[in-house]
Design a protein around this motif. Structure first.
Motif, PDB file in Angstrom:
ATOM      1  N   PHE A 418       0.837  -1.192   0.000  1.00  0.00           N
ATOM      2  CA  PHE A 418       0.000   0.000   0.000  1.00  0.00           C
ATOM      3  C   PHE A 418       0.877   1.249   0.000  1.00  0.00           C
ATOM      4  O   PHE A 418       1.894   1.307   0.705  1.00  0.00           O
ATOM      5  N   GLY A 419       0.494   2.242  -0.766  1.00  0.00           N
ATOM      6  CA  GLY A 419       1.252   3.482  -0.843  1.00  0.00           C
ATOM      7  C   GLY A 419       0.986   4.385   0.350  1.00  0.00           C
ATOM      8  O   GLY A 419       0.113   4.132   1.186  1.00  0.00           O
ATOM      9  N   GLY A 420       1.711   5.495   0.396  1.00  0.00           N
ATOM     10  CA  GLY A 420       1.592   6.423   1.501  1.00  0.00           C
ATOM     11  C   GLY A 420       0.225   7.061   1.627  1.00  0.00           C
ATOM     12  O   GLY A 420      -0.266   7.307   2.726  1.00  0.00           O
ATOM     13  N   LYS A 421      -0.420   7.335   0.484  1.00  0.00           N
ATOM     14  CA  LYS A 421      -1.738   7.973   0.525  1.00  0.00           C
ATOM     15  C   LYS A 421      -2.757   7.097   1.253  1.00  0.00           C
ATOM     16  O   LYS A 421      -3.531   7.580   2.088  1.00  0.00           O
ATOM     17  N   LEU A 422      -2.761   5.792   0.929  1.00  0.00           N
ATOM     18  CA  LEU A 422      -3.710   4.883   1.561  1.00  0.00           C
ATOM     19  C   LEU A 422      -3.389   4.712   3.048  1.00  0.00           C
ATOM     20  O   LEU A 422      -4.287   4.669   3.894  1.00  0.00           O
ATOM     21  N   LYS A 423      -2.100   4.630   3.359  1.00  0.00           N
ATOM     22  CA  LYS A 423      -1.692   4.483   4.759  1.00  0.00           C
ATOM     23  C   LYS A 423      -2.121   5.702   5.578  1.00  0.00           C
ATOM     24  O   LYS A 423      -2.600   5.574   6.712  1.00  0.00           O
ATOM     25  N   ASN A 424      -1.963   6.887   5.012  1.00  0.00           N
ATOM     26  CA  ASN A 424      -2.374   8.103   5.718  1.00  0.00           C
ATOM     27  C   ASN A 424      -3.889   8.153   5.888  1.00  0.00           C
ATOM     28  O   ASN A 424      -4.396   8.596   6.925  1.00  0.00           O
ATOM     29  N   TRP A 425      -4.612   7.694   4.868  1.00  0.00           N
ATOM     30  CA  TRP A 425      -6.072   7.646   4.970  1.00  0.00           C
ATOM     31  C   TRP A 425      -6.504   6.696   6.080  1.00  0.00           C
ATOM     32  O   TRP A 425      -7.411   7.005   6.864  1.00  0.00           O
ATOM     33  N   GLU A 440      -1.170  16.132  16.223  1.00  0.00           N
ATOM     34  CA  GLU A 440      -1.270  15.874  14.796  1.00  0.00           C
ATOM     35  C   GLU A 440      -0.807  14.456  14.492  1.00  0.00           C
ATOM     36  O   GLU A 440       0.190  13.986  15.039  1.00  0.00           O
ATOM     37  N   MET A 441      -1.531  13.798  13.602  1.00  0.00           N
ATOM     38  CA  MET A 441      -1.146  12.453  13.203  1.00  0.00           C
ATOM     39  C   MET A 441       0.101  12.513  12.330  1.00  0.00           C
ATOM     40  O   MET A 441       0.281  13.447  11.535  1.00  0.00           O
ATOM     41  N   PRO A 442       0.992  11.522  12.457  1.00  0.00           N
ATOM     42  CA  PRO A 442       2.185  11.511  11.594  1.00  0.00           C
ATOM     43  C   PRO A 442       1.790  11.280  10.143  1.00  0.00           C
ATOM     44  O   PRO A 442       0.772  10.653   9.851  1.00  0.00           O
ATOM     45  N   LYS A 443       2.596  11.788   9.217  1.00  0.00           N
ATOM     46  CA  LYS A 443       2.341  11.593   7.793  1.00  0.00           C
ATOM     47  C   LYS A 443       3.354  10.600   7.230  1.00  0.00           C
ATOM     48  O   LYS A 443       4.566  10.803   7.364  1.00  0.00           O
ATOM     49  N   VAL A 444       2.828   9.562   6.639  1.00  0.00           N
ATOM     50  CA  VAL A 444       3.678   8.527   6.060  1.00  0.00           C
ATOM     51  C   VAL A 444       4.135   8.975   4.679  1.00  0.00           C
ATOM     52  O   VAL A 444       3.337   9.523   3.895  1.00  0.00           O
ATOM     53  N   ALA A 445       5.404   8.742   4.369  1.00  0.00           N
ATOM     54  CA  ALA A 445       5.945   9.122   3.062  1.00  0.00           C
ATOM     55  C   ALA A 445       5.237   8.354   1.948  1.00  0.00           C
ATOM     56  O   ALA A 445       4.763   7.231   2.143  1.00  0.00           O
ATOM     57  N   GLU A 446       5.177   8.982   0.789  1.00  0.00           N
ATOM     58  CA  GLU A 446       4.502   8.357  -0.355  1.00  0.00           C
ATOM     59  C   GLU A 446       5.131   7.001  -0.683  1.00  0.00           C
ATOM     60  O   GLU A 446       4.435   6.039  -0.982  1.00  0.00           O
TER      61      GLU A 446
END
Length: 461
Positions: A418-425, A440-446
């Protein structure tokens, strides 16, 4: 999730963001830290004393079935009476029987966490018996209708202004009373109660097997008055408080005082070996020791975790614990809060109901480091966590979540699937409420690090 655990989470979150509570606790613990650092510097070989204390308590727990009868025999030789109580209900019933047979109506109590554990005051009041706390801190929280906040300093969560306000409401003392004036007021109120009380009830810091005695440490003198003036003295003591010999107090008294308050030695240290003898001028006519089990043998049966019974109730682990400092003593909803309470509660009160306390720890190890009898507290917390999982007490959702996480982390292809966008979602959707409501929630790299590495996106040398 059990209601006790849910209540704990709600209370923890509320208390952690009370700025006034944090100010008071930090102020009081800062004072303790200064005293403790000064106190332990006076000990010639602190680590040696800790190891000695650990060894003595190890010996006791491995031979408790021998030391308890030895204590009972020696105590009875001097006219004392021993009562064995399997649980809190039995202890309350036995104590109530003694009081009712004597026709007593008033009880004066010195500080005792064991009596708090069995909720003795409430039981006595239900039967029309007045039970009054004589320790100043205990007296203050009793007036407030609260439980002790801390096993050594029951009113640690209150400022002097809070106490002055309480005394003003209850007794009409000046709202701007100093701590000395408040203490004097409490002394005036309590002093006559010692003479009027029919029964005195205390705890004990140690049971001494070879002399059949109890040892009590205190700073105010109220325990001596409680155990001397009333005709009947009842001591409620957990069976784990046993030590083999009176000579062992040479180790335990200084360690208890230093780790509890930073003192060289507590102001009043008393050894009581039964009721008043024919050649003695003071003391009670009758003396009882209630040996309290109340789940302790359950912990004793756990070979890996029975270290929890070595505790001498100094409270040092509470004072260094970052969790306790933020959520406070009442949040634990158990007589013994902090790290050591989190170790013993699941065994004394039930893993199902109190397993959550063993997870409420940063595992920083400060509790283990400071313990005067070298209890490996943070390891005990991990063992409790393990046992709760083995017993199938973890929620189904939690089990499935960890299984999925473990499977994904063990296989790089699954981790990178899974890419970063889906993980962040997924983080925003499923974990925002539990993890991100105060930050703030951490942001996973793409792309993952391994993907970037393969593509040649490597850091410059």
């Amino acid at each position: 999730m059990a209601s006790t655990a849910e209540d704990f989470l709600v209370a923890s979150e509320q208390k952690a963001f009370e700025t006034e509570h944090r100010r008071i606790i930090n102020n009081n613990i800062d004072k303790y830290d200064v005293s403790f650092i000064k106190g332990k510097s006076r000990l010639a070989n602190l680590d040696h004393s800790k190891k000695k204390g650990h060894t003595i308590k190890w010996r006791v727990m491995e031979n408790l079935d021998k030391f308890l009868p030895e204590f009972e025999s020696n105590f009875q030789k001097r006219g004392g009476k021993v009562i064995w109580a399997n649980d809190a209900e039995e202890a309350r019933k036995e104590i109530l029987d003694i009081i009712q047979k004597a026709g007593a109506k008033t009880v004066i109590k010195s500080k005792s966490m064991a009596t708090e554990e069995i909720h003795l005051n409430a039981a006595l009041e239900e039967h029309g018996i007045e039970a009054l706390e004589s320790d100043l801190g205990e007296y203050i929280v009793q007036l407030l209708g609260q439980e002790p906040y801390h096993m050594v300093t029951p009113a640690m969560h209150l400022s002097k202004e809070d106490i002055a306000k309480l005394f003003n409401e209850k007794f009409g003392s000046p709202i701007d009373s100093t701590p000395e004036q408040l203490t004097q007021k409490a002394r005036e109120i309590l002093r006559s109660k010692y003479l009027q009380a029919d029964v005195g009830i205390s705890g004990a810091n140690f049971l001494i097997a070879d002399t059949g005695s109890i040892a009590i440490s205190e700073n105010e003198g109220n325990a001596r008055l409680t155990t001397s003036f009333p005709k009947i003295h009842i001591a409620v003591v957990g069976i784990e408080k046993m030590i083999p010999s009176i000579a062992d107090l040479d180790t335990f008294w200084p360690m208890l005082a230093t780790h509890g308050t930073g003192q060289n030695l507590t102001v009043y240290n008393t050894i009581l070996s039964g009721p008043r003898q024919a050649n003695e001028t003071d003391g009670p006519e009758e003396m009882y020791v209630v040996l309290l089990d109340n789940g302790r043998t359950n912990l004793l049966a756990q070979k890996e975790q029975r270290q929890g019974l070595y505790c001498i109730r100094c409270g040092a682990c509470l004072n260094v614990c970052p969790v306790f400092q933020n959520i406070g003593g009442h949040t634990y909803d158990y007589t013994y809060g902090g790290p050591i309470g989190s170790v013993i509660a699941p065994h004394l009160r039930g893993m199902q109901e109190f397993k959550h306390l063993s997870f409420a720890s940063s595992l920083c190890g400060k509790c283990t480091e400071v313990c005067p009898v070298k209890i490996d507290i943070h390891k005990m917390l991990l063992l409790n966590r393990r046992d709760s999982v083995k017993e199938g007490l973890a929620p189904v959702v939690e089990k499935l979540g960890w299984q999925a996480w473990t499977k994904g982390m063990l296989k790089r292809k699954l981790t990178d699937f899974f890419g970063g966008k889906l993980k962040n979602w997924m983080l925003r959707t499923f974990f925002k409420k539990s993890w991100g409501h105060y930050k703030e929630m951490p942001k996973v790299a793409e792309k993952s690090f391994s993907q970037q590495w393969k593509e040649g996106q490597r850091p410059q040398q």
